[in-house]
Write an enzyme that holds these catalytic residues in place. Structure first.
Site, PDB file in Angstrom:
ATOM      1  N   ARG A 223       0.908  -1.909  -4.020  1.00 39.92           N
ATOM      2  CA  ARG A 223      -0.325  -2.080  -4.805  1.00 39.92           C
ATOM      3  C   ARG A 223       0.054  -2.238  -6.276  1.00 39.92           C
ATOM      4  NH1 ARG A 223      -2.461  -3.221  -0.724  1.00 39.92           N
ATOM      5  NH2 ARG A 223      -4.178  -2.156   0.331  1.00 39.92           N
ATOM      6  N   HIS A 271      -0.836 -11.512  -3.630  1.00 42.87           N
ATOM      7  CA  HIS A 271      -1.229 -10.514  -2.620  1.00 42.87           C
ATOM      8  C   HIS A 271      -1.357 -11.153  -1.227  1.00 42.87           C
ATOM      9  CE1 HIS A 271      -3.325  -6.394  -2.024  1.00 42.87           C
ATOM     10  NE2 HIS A 271      -2.762  -6.800  -0.907  1.00 42.87           N
TER      11      HIS A 271
HETATM   12  P1  NAP Z   1       2.033   4.592   5.870  1.00 43.03           P
HETATM   13  O1  NAP Z   1       2.416   4.316   7.289  1.00 43.03           O
HETATM   14  O2  NAP Z   1       0.924   5.541   5.581  1.00 43.03           O
HETATM   15  O3  NAP Z   1       3.364   5.095   5.146  1.00 43.03           O
HETATM   16  C1  NAP Z   1       3.352   5.601   3.857  1.00 43.03           C
HETATM   17  C2  NAP Z   1       4.741   6.101   3.502  1.00 43.03           C
HETATM   18  O4  NAP Z   1       4.738   6.446   2.108  1.00 43.03           O
HETATM   19  C3  NAP Z   1       5.125   7.363   4.272  1.00 43.03           C
HETATM   20  O5  NAP Z   1       6.497   7.338   4.604  1.00 43.03           O
HETATM   21  C4  NAP Z   1       4.858   8.475   3.255  1.00 43.03           C
HETATM   22  O6  NAP Z   1       5.679   9.629   3.391  1.00 43.03           O
HETATM   23  C5  NAP Z   1       5.221   7.778   1.963  1.00 43.03           C
HETATM   24  N1  NAP Z   1       4.563   8.434   0.831  1.00 43.03           N
HETATM   25  C6  NAP Z   1       3.252   8.606   0.592  1.00 43.03           C
HETATM   26  N2  NAP Z   1       3.060   9.306  -0.549  1.00 43.03           N
HETATM   27  C7  NAP Z   1       4.297   9.578  -1.033  1.00 43.03           C
HETATM   28  C8  NAP Z   1       4.763  10.289  -2.173  1.00 43.03           C
HETATM   29  N3  NAP Z   1       3.913  10.865  -3.038  1.00 43.03           N
HETATM   30  N4  NAP Z   1       6.104  10.390  -2.353  1.00 43.03           N
HETATM   31  C9  NAP Z   1       6.962   9.837  -1.467  1.00 43.03           C
HETATM   32  N5  NAP Z   1       6.575   9.143  -0.351  1.00 43.03           N
HETATM   33  C10 NAP Z   1       5.257   9.031  -0.153  1.00 43.03           C
HETATM   34  O7  NAP Z   1       1.680   3.236   5.099  1.00 43.03           O
HETATM   35  P2  NAP Z   1       2.044   1.742   5.536  1.00 43.03           P
HETATM   36  O8  NAP Z   1       1.187   1.294   6.675  1.00 43.03           O
HETATM   37  O9  NAP Z   1       3.511   1.634   5.685  1.00 43.03           O
HETATM   38  O10 NAP Z   1       1.545   0.923   4.240  1.00 43.03           O
HETATM   39  C11 NAP Z   1       2.004   1.212   2.947  1.00 43.03           C
HETATM   40  C12 NAP Z   1       1.190   0.460   1.923  1.00 43.03           C
HETATM   41  O11 NAP Z   1       1.531  -0.927   1.913  1.00 43.03           O
HETATM   42  C13 NAP Z   1      -0.319   0.431   2.149  1.00 43.03           C
HETATM   43  O12 NAP Z   1      -0.930   1.639   1.750  1.00 43.03           O
HETATM   44  C14 NAP Z   1      -0.746  -0.730   1.275  1.00 43.03           C
HETATM   45  O13 NAP Z   1      -1.031  -0.283  -0.021  1.00 43.03           O
HETATM   46  C15 NAP Z   1       0.490  -1.616   1.232  1.00 43.03           C
HETATM   47  N6  NAP Z   1       0.259  -2.908   1.874  1.00 43.03           N
HETATM   48  C16 NAP Z   1       0.375  -4.037   1.138  1.00 43.03           C
HETATM   49  C17 NAP Z   1       0.160  -5.258   1.739  1.00 43.03           C
HETATM   50  C18 NAP Z   1       0.304  -6.547   0.971  1.00 43.03           C
HETATM   51  O14 NAP Z   1      -0.077  -7.595   1.474  1.00 43.03           O
HETATM   52  N7  NAP Z   1       0.866  -6.534  -0.207  1.00 43.03           N
HETATM   53  C19 NAP Z   1      -0.172  -5.347   3.083  1.00 43.03           C
HETATM   54  C20 NAP Z   1      -0.282  -4.172   3.817  1.00 43.03           C
HETATM   55  C21 NAP Z   1      -0.064  -2.944   3.195  1.00 43.03           C
HETATM   56  P3  NAP Z   1       5.606  10.543   4.729  1.00 43.03           P
HETATM   57  O15 NAP Z   1       6.243   9.704   5.814  1.00 43.03           O
HETATM   58  O16 NAP Z   1       6.414  11.712   4.391  1.00 43.03           O
HETATM   59  O17 NAP Z   1       4.155  10.814   4.976  1.00 43.03           O
HETATM   60  C1  GLV Z   2      -3.342  -5.354   2.370  1.00 43.00           C
HETATM   61  O1  GLV Z   2      -2.989  -5.261   1.249  1.00 43.00           O
HETATM   62  C2  GLV Z   2      -3.596  -4.249   3.253  1.00 43.00           C
HETATM   63  O2  GLV Z   2      -3.728  -3.100   2.771  1.00 43.00           O
HETATM   64  O3  GLV Z   2      -3.659  -4.472   4.480  1.00 43.00           O
END
Ligand code: NAP
Ligand code: GLV
Length: 308
Positions: A223, A271
């Site tokens: 983000r 994005h």
């Molecule tokens: P997720 O499965 O919830 O994983 C989040 C990871 O971040 C977990 O390993 C968590 O640690 C870690 N984390 C959270 N807070 C933290 C902190 N304060 N310090 C250290 N580590 C921390 O999320 P995801 O599905 O992988 O997605 C991640 C993000 O990608 C989304 O929230 C979104 O913002 C972004 N995204 C972007 C796009 C795009 O097109 N650019 C698309 C999809 C998603 P723990 O394992 O210990 O809980």
């Molecule tokens: C895109 O940024 C998503 O959060 O799926």
């Protein structure tokens, strides 16, 4: 039981068809179609206005259309409403492609070659073998782990950082504030895949980025709110960082006058790292509604207090 859908109409039509064929037990409504607010137990939305939530007396679950839930105003949501993020294979596949492209682009010097081409300079740069390139991923969730799995066959020296400890094959894992310094010191390419929460907003700051090795490169596909723009610009201009690839900015779209647009060592995408895929997302949502109906935990349930 009825699901109200309030996002992109084209995706809505695909979801409506899939719900009709594969989950006739779940009603599906989408504005401008009329509906009975009292019948709505599930809402699938990107950023629903507070007055919409307030108008649904029997709402139980708010499903995010995307992987992130930072667009929701958690504080204004009644506490009994469960929040669920989107976990579906299309989002993971898109991010794996994007992150692989971005790591390879930085690893193989695409940014200096883009500049050299503009100046008609034939200027080869010595190859760094993948084993000598240290790639670190912030966030070891659905996306971080899948990306690390895809990067492994290239032979990069991989590490990861998360809030709680993890073990990932072929990856040196660090966690918490106490593990951050060692993690950062070992990243030639840093990729941010954290959720945006009160704890992680502004985390890509001068303080953190300065702890990367001299000449390190940054990829932010999480983000825009994670990154302090002026800190990145200062560190690029001082040469501490050598390049950045950014899929997300704050705000979006990026205003025309923003220095990121014309910075020679920043590569921007709008994005698009990954996008929710309509068909697989509909099926993931149906499976979650059925889990909820059966009293089972849903995939992607958000701990509202911690924001992800
Ligand atoms: P997720 O499965 O919830 O994983 C989040 C990871 O971040 C977990 O390993 C968590 O640690 C870690 N984390 C959270 N807070 C933290 C902190 N304060 N310090 C250290 N580590 C921390 O999320 P995801 O599905 O992988 O997605 C991640 C993000 O990608 C989304 O929230 C979104 O913002 C972004 N995204 C972007 C796009 C795009 O097109 N650019 C698309 C999809 C998603 P723990 O394992 O210990 O809980
Ligand atoms: C895109 O940024 C998503 O959060 O799926």
């Amino acid at each position: 039981m009825t699901l109200l859908y309030t996002s992109d109409p084209a995706r809505g039509q695909i979801w409506r068809d899939i719900f009709a064929k594969e989950a006739a037990d779940i009603g599906f409504v989408a504005p401008p179609e009329a509906y009975d607010p009292a019948a709505i137990r599930y809402l699938a939305a990107w950023s629903p206005p507070a007055d919409l939530i307030a108008s649904l007396p029997n709402l139980e679950v708010l499903f995010s259309i995307g992987a992130g839930v930072d667009q929701f105003d958690m504080a204004s949501l009644p506490p009994h409403i469960q929040v669920v993020r989107m976990i579906e294979p299309g989002i993971v596949a898109g991010m794996v492609e994007y992150a692989t492209m971005a790591v390879l682009a930085l690893h193989r010097d695409l940014i200096p070659y883009r500049a050299a081409q503009a100046e008609q300079r034939w200027a080869p740069i010595k190859l760094v073998p993948a084993e000598q390139r240290r790639v670190g991923v912030m966030g070891l969730g659905q996306l971080g782990k899948a990306v690390l799995g895809a990067l492994r066959p290239f032979g990069f020296a991989l590490s990861g950082w998360s809030r709680s400890p993890h073990a990932v094959e072929g990856v040196t894992c660090h966690s918490g504030r106490e593990g951050l310094g060692t993690f950062l010191a070992g990243c030639d390419i840093l990729l941010c895949l954290l959720p945006l929460t009160p704890d992680t907003r502004g985390i890509l700051s001068r303080d953190l980025l300065s702890r990367l090795p001299e000449g390190a490169m940054l990829i932010n596909a999480a983000r825009g709110g994670h990154l302090v723009a002026e800190d990145l610009l200062a560190l690029l201009d001082q040469g501490h960082l050598s390049a950045a690839m950014l899929d997300v900015t704050d705000p979006e779209p990026l205003p025309a006058a923003h220095p990121f647009w014309r910075h020679p060592r920043i590569l921007l995408t709008p994005h698009v790292a990954s996008m929710t895929r309509a068909d697989s997302a509909a099926r993931a949502l149906i499976a979650n509604i059925h889990r909820h109906q059966a009293g089972e935990p849903m995939d992607g349930g958000v701990a509202r207090g911690r924001g992800y």
